[in-house]
Structures are given as structure tokens and as C-alpha cells.
Design a protein around this motif. Structure first.
Motif, PDB file in Angstrom:
ATOM      1  N   ARG A  24       0.829  -1.214   0.000  1.00 57.16           N
ATOM      2  CA  ARG A  24       0.000   0.000   0.000  1.00 57.16           C
ATOM      3  C   ARG A  24       0.861   1.261   0.000  1.00 57.16           C
ATOM      4  NH1 ARG A  24      -5.381  -0.690   0.590  1.00 57.16           N
ATOM      5  NH2 ARG A  24      -6.072  -2.718   1.323  1.00 57.16           N
ATOM      6  N   LYS A  25       1.932   1.250   0.789  1.00 53.54           N
ATOM      7  CA  LYS A  25       2.827   2.403   0.855  1.00 53.54           C
ATOM      8  C   LYS A  25       3.498   2.649  -0.498  1.00 53.54           C
ATOM      9  CE  LYS A  25       6.742   4.238   3.412  1.00 53.54           C
ATOM     10  NZ  LYS A  25       7.775   3.949   4.405  1.00 53.54           N
ATOM     11  N   ALA A  26       3.949   1.588  -1.161  1.00 51.33           N
ATOM     12  CA  ALA A  26       4.607   1.724  -2.458  1.00 51.33           C
ATOM     13  C   ALA A  26       3.633   2.229  -3.521  1.00 51.33           C
ATOM     14  CB  ALA A  26       5.210   0.393  -2.876  1.00 51.33           C
ATOM     15  N   VAL A  27       2.398   1.723  -3.512  1.00 51.89           N
ATOM     16  CA  VAL A  27       1.401   2.169  -4.487  1.00 51.89           C
ATOM     17  C   VAL A  27       1.042   3.634  -4.232  1.00 51.89           C
ATOM     18  CG1 VAL A  27      -0.983   1.864  -5.282  1.00 51.89           C
ATOM     19  CG2 VAL A  27       0.495  -0.120  -4.976  1.00 51.89           C
ATOM     20  N   LYS A  28       0.929   4.039  -2.975  1.00 51.01           N
ATOM     21  CA  LYS A  28       0.656   5.441  -2.668  1.00 51.01           C
ATOM     22  C   LYS A  28       1.781   6.332  -3.161  1.00 51.01           C
ATOM     23  CE  LYS A  28      -2.434   4.939   1.251  1.00 51.01           C
ATOM     24  NZ  LYS A  28      -2.650   5.178   2.681  1.00 51.01           N
ATOM     25  N   ASN A  29       3.028   5.881  -3.029  1.00 53.36           N
ATOM     26  CA  ASN A  29       4.162   6.652  -3.531  1.00 53.36           C
ATOM     27  C   ASN A  29       4.081   6.805  -5.044  1.00 53.36           C
ATOM     28  OD1 ASN A  29       5.279   7.030  -1.019  1.00 53.36           O
ATOM     29  ND2 ASN A  29       6.676   5.298  -1.177  1.00 53.36           N
TER      30      ASN A  29
END
Length: 62
Positions: free
Chosen positions: A39-44
Motif C-alpha cells: 500500500r505504501k509503495a502504491v501510494k508513492n
């Protein structure tokens, strides 16, 4: 772009070519990472405008 972000981008791009949106389970299985990291990588990716979710068509834009 980190390795995980690059990997997620390629997975989403390739699955989207065949009109399939990857589920969280698909992404966890293909990357070997946990949900929080994904989720963090996709948000980035989305914050840098490399990925965009089209709510109307329910698909990714690149």
C-alpha cells in the motif's frame, strides 16, 4: 523508484493489459511483501503521478 515500486508498476501494467486488475492477494503472492508495504509503495507511485486510479472505469491509468 524503489525495487518494490518498479515491481508493482510492472505487475499492475502487465495485468492491466489483459483487462484484469490485480487483487491484494495477487500482489502479495507476486512480490512476497506484506500489505502495508504494498500500500505504501502504491501510494508513492500515485503521489508521483506514475499511477492513477480511474474511478469511473475502475482501472489503472499510466
Amino acid at each position: 523508484m524503489t525495487d518494490l515500486e518498479r515491481k508493482l508498476y510492472r505487475i499492475i501494467y502487465n495485468m492491466n493489459r489483459f483487462r484484469k486488475n490485480p487483487t491484494m492477494n495477487d500482489l502479495k503472492r507476486k512480490t512476497g511483501m506484506d500489505e502495508v508495504s504494498i500500500r505504501k509503495a502504491v501510494k508513492n507511485l500515485m503521489s508521483r503521478k506514475e499511477l492513477e486510479w480511474n474511478k469511473e472505469k475502475k482501472e489503472w491509468r499510466f
